[in-house]
Design a protein around this motif. Structure first.
Motif, PDB file in Angstrom:
ATOM      1  N   LEU A  94      -7.787   3.809 -14.625  1.00 42.72           N
ATOM      2  CA  LEU A  94      -6.750   2.930 -14.077  1.00 42.72           C
ATOM      3  C   LEU A  94      -6.453   1.852 -15.105  1.00 42.72           C
ATOM      4  O   LEU A  94      -7.353   1.113 -15.516  1.00 42.72           O
ATOM      5  CB  LEU A  94      -7.240   2.294 -12.772  1.00 42.72           C
ATOM      6  CG  LEU A  94      -6.434   1.110 -12.227  1.00 42.72           C
ATOM      7  CD1 LEU A  94      -5.045   1.561 -11.787  1.00 42.72           C
ATOM      8  CD2 LEU A  94      -7.186   0.444 -11.067  1.00 42.72           C
TER       9      LEU A  94
ATOM     10  N   VAL B  48      -3.129  -2.679  -1.384  1.00 39.89           N
ATOM     11  CA  VAL B  48      -3.022  -4.016  -1.977  1.00 39.89           C
ATOM     12  C   VAL B  48      -3.241  -5.072  -0.912  1.00 39.89           C
ATOM     13  O   VAL B  48      -2.968  -4.861   0.272  1.00 39.89           O
ATOM     14  CB  VAL B  48      -1.651  -4.225  -2.670  1.00 39.89           C
ATOM     15  CG1 VAL B  48      -1.509  -3.290  -3.849  1.00 39.89           C
ATOM     16  CG2 VAL B  48      -0.510  -4.043  -1.707  1.00 39.89           C
TER      17      VAL B  48
ATOM     18  N   SER C  54     -12.906   6.291  -6.630  1.00 37.82           N
ATOM     19  CA  SER C  54     -12.200   5.064  -6.259  1.00 37.82           C
ATOM     20  C   SER C  54     -12.606   3.910  -7.172  1.00 37.82           C
ATOM     21  O   SER C  54     -13.652   3.933  -7.807  1.00 37.82           O
ATOM     22  CB  SER C  54     -12.501   4.689  -4.802  1.00 37.82           C
ATOM     23  OG  SER C  54     -13.875   4.371  -4.646  1.00 37.82           O
TER      24      SER C  54
ATOM     25  N   LEU D  98      -6.503  -5.092  -5.390  1.00 37.88           N
ATOM     26  CA  LEU D  98      -6.034  -3.712  -5.458  1.00 37.88           C
ATOM     27  C   LEU D  98      -7.218  -2.762  -5.348  1.00 37.88           C
ATOM     28  O   LEU D  98      -8.233  -2.924  -6.026  1.00 37.88           O
ATOM     29  CB  LEU D  98      -5.321  -3.472  -6.803  1.00 37.88           C
ATOM     30  CG  LEU D  98      -4.914  -2.040  -7.116  1.00 37.88           C
ATOM     31  CD1 LEU D  98      -3.800  -1.563  -6.181  1.00 37.88           C
ATOM     32  CD2 LEU D  98      -4.488  -1.915  -8.575  1.00 37.88           C
ATOM     33  N   ASP D  99      -7.086  -1.783  -4.475  1.00 41.01           N
ATOM     34  CA  ASP D  99      -8.040  -0.677  -4.370  1.00 41.01           C
ATOM     35  C   ASP D  99      -7.277   0.601  -4.686  1.00 41.01           C
ATOM     36  O   ASP D  99      -6.179   0.820  -4.162  1.00 41.01           O
ATOM     37  CB  ASP D  99      -8.623  -0.564  -2.958  1.00 41.01           C
ATOM     38  CG  ASP D  99      -9.350  -1.828  -2.497  1.00 41.01           C
ATOM     39  OD1 ASP D  99      -9.832  -2.586  -3.359  1.00 41.01           O
ATOM     40  OD2 ASP D  99      -9.419  -2.049  -1.281  1.00 41.01           O
ATOM     41  N   VAL D 100      -7.852   1.447  -5.539  1.00 41.74           N
ATOM     42  CA  VAL D 100      -7.205   2.706  -5.918  1.00 41.74           C
ATOM     43  C   VAL D 100      -8.154   3.858  -5.599  1.00 41.74           C
ATOM     44  O   VAL D 100      -9.348   3.806  -5.921  1.00 41.74           O
ATOM     45  CB  VAL D 100      -6.830   2.717  -7.414  1.00 41.74           C
ATOM     46  CG1 VAL D 100      -6.297   4.078  -7.833  1.00 41.74           C
ATOM     47  CG2 VAL D 100      -5.802   1.635  -7.712  1.00 41.74           C
ATOM     48  N   TYR D 101      -7.602   4.888  -4.961  1.00 42.27           N
ATOM     49  CA  TYR D 101      -8.377   6.067  -4.567  1.00 42.27           C
ATOM     50  C   TYR D 101      -7.708   7.321  -5.118  1.00 42.27           C
ATOM     51  O   TYR D 101      -6.489   7.443  -5.069  1.00 42.27           O
ATOM     52  CB  TYR D 101      -8.447   6.184  -3.039  1.00 42.27           C
ATOM     53  CG  TYR D 101      -9.004   4.955  -2.365  1.00 42.27           C
ATOM     54  CD1 TYR D 101     -10.366   4.836  -2.117  1.00 42.27           C
ATOM     55  CD2 TYR D 101      -8.168   3.909  -1.989  1.00 42.27           C
ATOM     56  CE1 TYR D 101     -10.883   3.698  -1.504  1.00 42.27           C
ATOM     57  CE2 TYR D 101      -8.671   2.772  -1.377  1.00 42.27           C
ATOM     58  CZ  TYR D 101     -10.025   2.671  -1.138  1.00 42.27           C
ATOM     59  OH  TYR D 101     -10.527   1.542  -0.529  1.00 42.27           O
TER      60      TYR D 101
ATOM     61  N   ARG E 148      -3.868   7.104  -4.081  1.00 45.51           N
ATOM     62  CA  ARG E 148      -3.517   6.184  -2.991  1.00 45.51           C
ATOM     63  C   ARG E 148      -3.982   4.788  -3.391  1.00 45.51           C
ATOM     64  O   ARG E 148      -5.015   4.630  -4.036  1.00 45.51           O
ATOM     65  CB  ARG E 148      -4.203   6.621  -1.692  1.00 45.51           C
ATOM     66  CG  ARG E 148      -3.847   5.771  -0.479  1.00 45.51           C
ATOM     67  CD  ARG E 148      -4.407   6.364   0.816  1.00 45.51           C
ATOM     68  NE  ARG E 148      -5.853   6.427   0.821  1.00 45.51           N
ATOM     69  CZ  ARG E 148      -6.647   5.439   1.250  1.00 45.51           C
ATOM     70  NH1 ARG E 148      -6.136   4.302   1.690  1.00 45.51           N
ATOM     71  NH2 ARG E 148      -7.955   5.594   1.240  1.00 45.51           N
ATOM     72  N   TRP E 149      -3.191   3.767  -3.037  1.00 43.95           N
ATOM     73  CA  TRP E 149      -3.567   2.389  -3.359  1.00 43.95           C
ATOM     74  C   TRP E 149      -3.389   1.507  -2.131  1.00 43.95           C
ATOM     75  O   TRP E 149      -2.540   1.741  -1.276  1.00 43.95           O
ATOM     76  CB  TRP E 149      -2.754   1.855  -4.540  1.00 43.95           C
ATOM     77  CG  TRP E 149      -1.271   1.981  -4.358  1.00 43.95           C
ATOM     78  CD1 TRP E 149      -0.416   1.095  -3.770  1.00 43.95           C
ATOM     79  CD2 TRP E 149      -0.464   3.102  -4.763  1.00 43.95           C
ATOM     80  NE1 TRP E 149       0.860   1.573  -3.775  1.00 43.95           N
ATOM     81  CE2 TRP E 149       0.867   2.804  -4.380  1.00 43.95           C
ATOM     82  CE3 TRP E 149      -0.724   4.308  -5.389  1.00 43.95           C
ATOM     83  CZ2 TRP E 149       1.923   3.684  -4.619  1.00 43.95           C
ATOM     84  CZ3 TRP E 149       0.319   5.171  -5.630  1.00 43.95           C
ATOM     85  CH2 TRP E 149       1.625   4.854  -5.252  1.00 43.95           C
TER      86      TRP E 149
ATOM     87  N   ASN F 126       1.042   5.739  -1.673  1.00 47.51           N
ATOM     88  CA  ASN F 126       0.394   6.863  -2.348  1.00 47.51           C
ATOM     89  C   ASN F 126       1.438   7.717  -3.061  1.00 47.51           C
ATOM     90  O   ASN F 126       2.635   7.618  -2.787  1.00 47.51           O
ATOM     91  CB  ASN F 126      -0.413   7.718  -1.373  1.00 47.51           C
ATOM     92  CG  ASN F 126       0.407   8.245  -0.219  1.00 47.51           C
ATOM     93  OD1 ASN F 126       0.429   7.638   0.851  1.00 47.51           O
ATOM     94  ND2 ASN F 126       1.092   9.362  -0.420  1.00 47.51           N
TER      95      ASN F 126
ATOM     96  N   SER G 198       0.838  -1.197   0.000  1.00 44.98           N
ATOM     97  CA  SER G 198       0.000   0.000   0.000  1.00 44.98           C
ATOM     98  C   SER G 198       0.874   1.248   0.000  1.00 44.98           C
ATOM     99  O   SER G 198       1.979   1.246   0.542  1.00 44.98           O
ATOM    100  CB  SER G 198      -0.918  -0.007   1.219  1.00 44.98           C
ATOM    101  OG  SER G 198      -1.774  -1.137   1.166  1.00 44.98           O
TER     102      SER G 198
ATOM    103  N   THR H 221     -12.342  -0.281  -6.388  1.00 37.79           N
ATOM    104  CA  THR H 221     -11.917  -1.285  -5.405  1.00 37.79           C
ATOM    105  C   THR H 221     -12.141  -2.688  -5.956  1.00 37.79           C
ATOM    106  O   THR H 221     -12.916  -2.900  -6.880  1.00 37.79           O
ATOM    107  CB  THR H 221     -12.696  -1.119  -4.080  1.00 37.79           C
ATOM    108  OG1 THR H 221     -14.098  -1.278  -4.333  1.00 37.79           O
ATOM    109  CG2 THR H 221     -12.443   0.252  -3.464  1.00 37.79           C
TER     110      THR H 221
END
Length: 195
Positions: free
Chosen positions: A118, A178, A149, A130-133, A175-176, A102, A100, A151
């Motif tokens: 993305l 994992v 986001s 993976l979540d990306v914000y 920000r990500w 940013n 994780s 997710t």
């Protein structure tokens, strides 16, 4: 009806700011170096000293110092501001993420609209997620809040996070987060931006 007329002293190759009576839309009409007449929609928004930037965008930069601006058939007051719609493509982040993290702050103050995507080109590990914000920053208190986001990403592909209109933040970051065992994602976070 002509609002502003911009002419060279020898009165060749004029450029005029026109208003369509039926829509009140402003149109910049100018003659290009190729002799063709061009019409470009514009909106009121920047200062006369910045008119040189617009002239450069129109390919009239070499003529700018010889131009004069005059108010014609108008009740508008000087200064008269002009803005054209400018679009850009931004790479917000690109790399391989295994934990994780940013980005640093990214200045987007010149834009009012962002559309974020993305692109995931490689995935490995056991049950990787993976979540990306995309987050906006309240600078006075150094706090980030989520804007968009995506997710639960587990596979390669292109994912749209969405669009932010009327962007109120000067700074954003990506920000990500994992998950999984030995996760690895090769990603690019991109934006289409508009003034």
């Amino acid at each position: 009806m002509s609002l502003v007329e911009v002419v060279k002293p020898d009165k060749t190759k004029p450029a005029r700011l026109l208003r369509k009576p039926e829509t009140n839309e402003l149109i910049l009409e100018y003659t290009g170096v190729d002799g063709n007449v061009y019409r470009v929609p514009v909106a009121i928004a920047f200062l006369p000293q910045e008119f040189g930037d617009l002239a450069a965008q129109l390919g009239l930069a070499d003529l700018f110092e010889k131009l004069r601006v005059a108010i014609v058939d108008s009740t508008i007051a000087v200064p008269t501001d002009l803005q054209y719609i400018y679009k850009d493509s931004l790479l917000l982040f690109s790399g391989t993420v295994t934990a994780s993290g940013n980005t640093a702050d990214i200045d987007v103050s010149r834009f009012t609209t962002l559309r974020i995507g993305l692109n995931v080109t490689a995935v490995s590990g056991t049950n990787p997620t993976l979540d990306v914000y995309v987050e906006g920053k309240y600078e006075a208190v150094d706090i980030y809040v989520p804007l968009l986001s995506k997710t639960g990403v587990t596979a390669t592909g292109f994912y749209e996070l969405g669009q932010v209109d009327n962007l109120a933040f000067r700074l954003i970051r990506v920000r990500w987060v994992v998950g999984g065992t030995s996760p690895s994602f090769t990603i690019s976070v991109v934006a289409q931006a508009k003034v």
